[in-house]
Write an enzyme that holds these catalytic residues in place. Structure first.
Site, short mmCIF file in Angstrom:
data_model
loop_
_atom_site.label_atom_id
_atom_site.label_comp_id
_atom_site.label_asym_id
_atom_site.label_seq_id
_atom_site.Cartn_x
_atom_site.Cartn_y
_atom_site.Cartn_z
N SER A 242 0.83 -1.22 0.00
CA SER A 242 0.00 0.00 0.00
C SER A 242 0.85 1.26 0.00
CB SER A 242 -0.97 0.01 1.18
OG SER A 242 -0.31 -0.23 2.40
N HIS A 272 -1.98 -8.88 1.86
CA HIS A 272 -1.66 -7.61 2.56
C HIS A 272 -2.83 -7.29 3.50
CE1 HIS A 272 0.16 -3.84 3.40
NE2 HIS A 272 -0.22 -3.13 2.35
N HIS A 319 5.58 -12.79 7.48
CA HIS A 319 5.84 -11.41 7.05
C HIS A 319 7.05 -11.38 6.14
CE1 HIS A 319 6.35 -7.04 7.21
NE2 HIS A 319 5.08 -7.03 7.55
N ARG A 328 2.77 -4.86 16.76
CA ARG A 328 1.37 -4.40 16.58
C ARG A 328 0.41 -5.49 17.06
NH1 ARG A 328 1.63 -3.05 10.30
NH2 ARG A 328 2.47 -5.17 10.39
N ASP A 374 -2.48 -8.46 11.53
CA ASP A 374 -3.84 -8.88 11.16
C ASP A 374 -4.34 -10.08 11.94
OD1 ASP A 374 -4.04 -6.87 9.13
OD2 ASP A 374 -2.68 -8.08 7.91
N1 HAX Z 1 0.98 -19.92 5.94
C1 HAX Z 1 1.44 -20.86 5.07
N2 HAX Z 1 2.53 -20.69 4.31
C2 HAX Z 1 3.22 -19.55 4.44
C3 HAX Z 1 2.84 -18.56 5.36
C4 HAX Z 1 1.66 -18.76 6.11
N3 HAX Z 1 1.18 -17.84 6.95
N4 HAX Z 1 3.73 -17.53 5.27
C5 HAX Z 1 4.63 -17.88 4.35
N5 HAX Z 1 4.34 -19.09 3.83
C6 HAX Z 1 5.01 -19.81 2.76
C7 HAX Z 1 4.94 -18.96 1.49
O1 HAX Z 1 3.66 -19.10 0.85
C8 HAX Z 1 6.09 -19.54 0.70
O2 HAX Z 1 5.68 -20.77 0.17
P1 HAX Z 1 6.13 -21.26 -1.32
O3 HAX Z 1 7.64 -21.28 -1.27
O4 HAX Z 1 5.51 -22.59 -1.46
O5 HAX Z 1 5.59 -20.23 -2.27
C9 HAX Z 1 7.13 -19.81 1.79
O6 HAX Z 1 6.39 -19.92 3.02
C10 HAX Z 1 8.17 -18.73 1.94
O7 HAX Z 1 7.50 -17.49 2.12
P2 HAX Z 1 8.16 -16.34 3.00
O8 HAX Z 1 9.43 -15.92 2.34
O9 HAX Z 1 8.23 -16.76 4.43
O10 HAX Z 1 7.05 -15.17 2.93
P3 HAX Z 1 6.88 -14.03 1.83
O11 HAX Z 1 7.79 -12.92 2.17
O12 HAX Z 1 6.97 -14.58 0.46
O13 HAX Z 1 5.35 -13.60 2.08
C11 HAX Z 1 3.47 -13.09 3.38
C12 HAX Z 1 4.97 -12.88 3.19
C13 HAX Z 1 2.98 -12.12 4.45
C14 HAX Z 1 2.75 -12.75 2.07
C15 HAX Z 1 3.21 -14.54 3.80
O14 HAX Z 1 3.82 -14.81 5.04
C16 HAX Z 1 1.73 -14.88 3.87
O15 HAX Z 1 1.13 -15.26 2.85
N6 HAX Z 1 1.09 -14.79 5.10
C17 HAX Z 1 -0.34 -15.01 5.26
C18 HAX Z 1 -1.13 -13.82 4.77
C19 HAX Z 1 -0.97 -12.64 5.71
O16 HAX Z 1 -1.11 -12.75 6.91
N7 HAX Z 1 -0.71 -11.45 5.14
C20 HAX Z 1 -0.58 -10.21 5.93
C21 HAX Z 1 0.87 -9.79 6.10
C22 HAX Z 1 1.02 -8.50 6.89
C23 HAX Z 1 0.42 -7.37 6.16
O17 HAX Z 1 0.84 -6.93 5.12
N8 HAX Z 1 -0.67 -6.88 6.68
O18 HAX Z 1 -1.39 -5.99 6.02
#
Ligand code: HAX
Length: 444
Positions: A242, A272, A319, A328, A374
């Site tokens: 964002s 996000h 994250h 937070r 979140d």
């Molecule tokens: N559940 C399951 N698998 C997860 C995970 C979770 N909560 N978090 C990461 N992973 C997985 C990823 O999908 C990725 O898998 P693949 O290699 O198979 O694609 C692997 O672990 C490595 O990912 P990472 O490097 O640890 O995480 P990223 O930096 O790529 O992504 C995310 C960060 C926040 C998008 C991710 O942790 C996620 O999808 N979390 C769940 C959704 C979420 O809570 N989003 C909000 C984040 C905070 C925010 O922005 N708030 O607004």
């Protein structure tokens, strides 16, 4: 208003001169290397942006102009009638000016925002034109776009302005937009969920208290929750979707309404900001599947394994930058302990916290198994009766305006350039790996 604008003018002029000098002397100094994996994997860890308002540390979490969340809770002005949580207007002042505000500064800002909060009728008509089943984030963004008719910056640019004066017009838009967002958010909420029975603002309330009031929540501890919520969601340095989207679109000199709407479209993604609705939806589904209000940790663990086995993420966990429990999340946990320690949904959030990190860690690939902001917010809102979880990201968006619009003021005041990184094709990458081509960044 001029008081804050004058202070910003002085701070920005000094910073701008300092940066010019710094770049003259050190502009060609390399700041890091970029690997091929980073180019393919979301540019993770590449330093490529300047955002003055806050800085994220992987272990410690966010600091706003150097202050952690517990420090802000201690040092920022509170509501006069015995409030304990910081007023988000104070955080906005801190992010914009770079110094802690006094009570009088925050009072002044609250009244400035109140004076600017009028929303023209065509914006409400635009929201009303959307079908009721439209997602609240779509209504919110559509309203922001409709409000773009009011942009000082766009009008001034069309007339022709000196680039040195861009920020002055943008500043007016940023203030107006922040002032108007609570009214728009509350209107979306009441239209979609409360038979369009709208509530007028209360001129005696602060910015976040008024949002609670216009949504129809009058419990003083809900006002407090909104003040905390609006403070902790406001900013998370510059690279999140964002903030980055707002900065990127603003860098083309699109006005703050256009730029902020872009940021909000990014916030509406489930990885996000939409994660806050996904968390509570996931917990509600778990409770229904298990037939209990308070699932045991063993039941939660099995449900988490099922979620992962079906190829989904566990919402609220992980994250891109953080590597510890998000402060937070902790701030909200403290609020829960103080105001609602026996609420079964809040207790479920805490039981999930004790269960999920170990499971995610055992996958061996998740870089951060800990909860983010979140994971907790929805359970606090449900406690007060705000069960319409599709609305949660709108609340996040109102708060995020404080950070990204303060940043946008800085972007223009510092004269930051249009954003335009270099991209490559996989064909070029393969040729480069085979020694048949070169990849170079343009350092000019
Ligand atoms: N559940 C399951 N698998 C997860 C995970 C979770 N909560 N978090 C990461 N992973 C997985 C990823 O999908 C990725 O898998 P693949 O290699 O198979 O694609 C692997 O672990 C490595 O990912 P990472 O490097 O640890 O995480 P990223 O930096 O790529 O992504 C995310 C960060 C926040 C998008 C991710 O942790 C996620 O999808 N979390 C769940 C959704 C979420 O809570 N989003 C909000 C984040 C905070 C925010 O922005 N708030 O607004």
């Amino acid at each position: 208003m001029e008081i804050i604008k004058d202070r910003f003018r002085a701070k920005a002029a000094a910073a701008s001169a300092e940066i010019k000098e710094m770049l003259k002397e050190h502009g060609s100094k390399p700041i890091g290397e970029v690997t091929l994996a980073q180019v393919y994997q979301g540019m993770r860890g590449i330093t490529g942006l300047v955002t003055e308002t806050s800085l994220l540390d992987a272990q410690e979490g966010i600091r706003f102009r150097g202050y952690s969340i517990p420090e802000l809770q201690q040092k920022l002005p509170k509501a006069q009638n015995g409030g304990n949580e910081p007023l988000p207007e104070g955080l906005f002042y801190l992010m914009l000016i770079g110094e802690l505000p006094t009570d009088a500064d925050v009072d002044h800002l609250t009244s400035v925002l109140m004076r600017r909060s009028h929303v023209p009728k065509h914006v409400f008509d635009t929201i009303n034109a959307l079908p009721l089943n439209t997602h609240p984030m779509t209504m919110f963004v559509t309203a922001i776009m409709a409000l773009q008719t009011e942009s000082h910056f766009a009008r001034a640019y069309a007339k022709g302005i000196n680039k040195k004066d861009y920020w002055e017009h943008l500043f007016e838009d940023a203030m107006d937009l922040i002032a108007r967002l609570p009214r728009i958010a509350a209107y979306v909420y009441r239209r979609k969920y409360k038979n369009a029975e709208h509530i007028q603002p209360d001129g005696l309330l602060d910015w976040a208290g008024n949002l609670a009031h216009m949504m129809g929540y009058e419990d003083p501890s809900f006002y407090e929750l909104m003040r905390l919520y609006m403070t902790i969601h406001a900013d998370h340095e510059g690279g999140n979707v964002s903030a980055h989207a707002t900065h990127l679109v603003g860098s083309a000199l699109s006005d703050p309404y256009l730029a902020f709407a872009a940021g909000m479209n990014g916030l509406a993604g489930p990885l996000h900001g939409l994660a806050n609705q996904e968390v509570i939806k996931w917990i509600f589904e778990m409770r229904e599947a298990l037939g209990t209000e308070l699932p045991s940790k063993e039941q939660i663990a099995t449900y988490v394994q099922d979620t992962l086995a079906s190829g989904k993420v566990v919402p609220g966990y992980g994250h891109a930058v953080l590597r510890k429990t998000d402060p937070r999340f902790s701030a909200q946990m403290e609020f829960g302990k103080k105001h609602m320690p026996d609420d079964p949904l809040v207790q479920t959030v805490w039981n999930i916290y004790e269960t999920v990190p170990g499971i995610l860690q055992s996958l061996g690939k998740v870089k951060n198994p800990w909860p983010n902001v979140d994971a907790h917010s929805g359970a606090l809102l449900v406690h007060y009766g705000l069960v319409e979880y599709e609305f949660y990201t709108v609340l996040f968006g109102v708060s995020r305006a404080l950070g990204v619009l303060a940043s946008l003021c800085w972007d223009r005041a510092l004269g930051l350039a249009i954003e335009r990184p270099k991209s490559v094709t996989t064909e070029l990458v393969k040729d480069w790996l085979g020694g048949k081509a070169e990849i170079w960044g343009d350092t000019q």
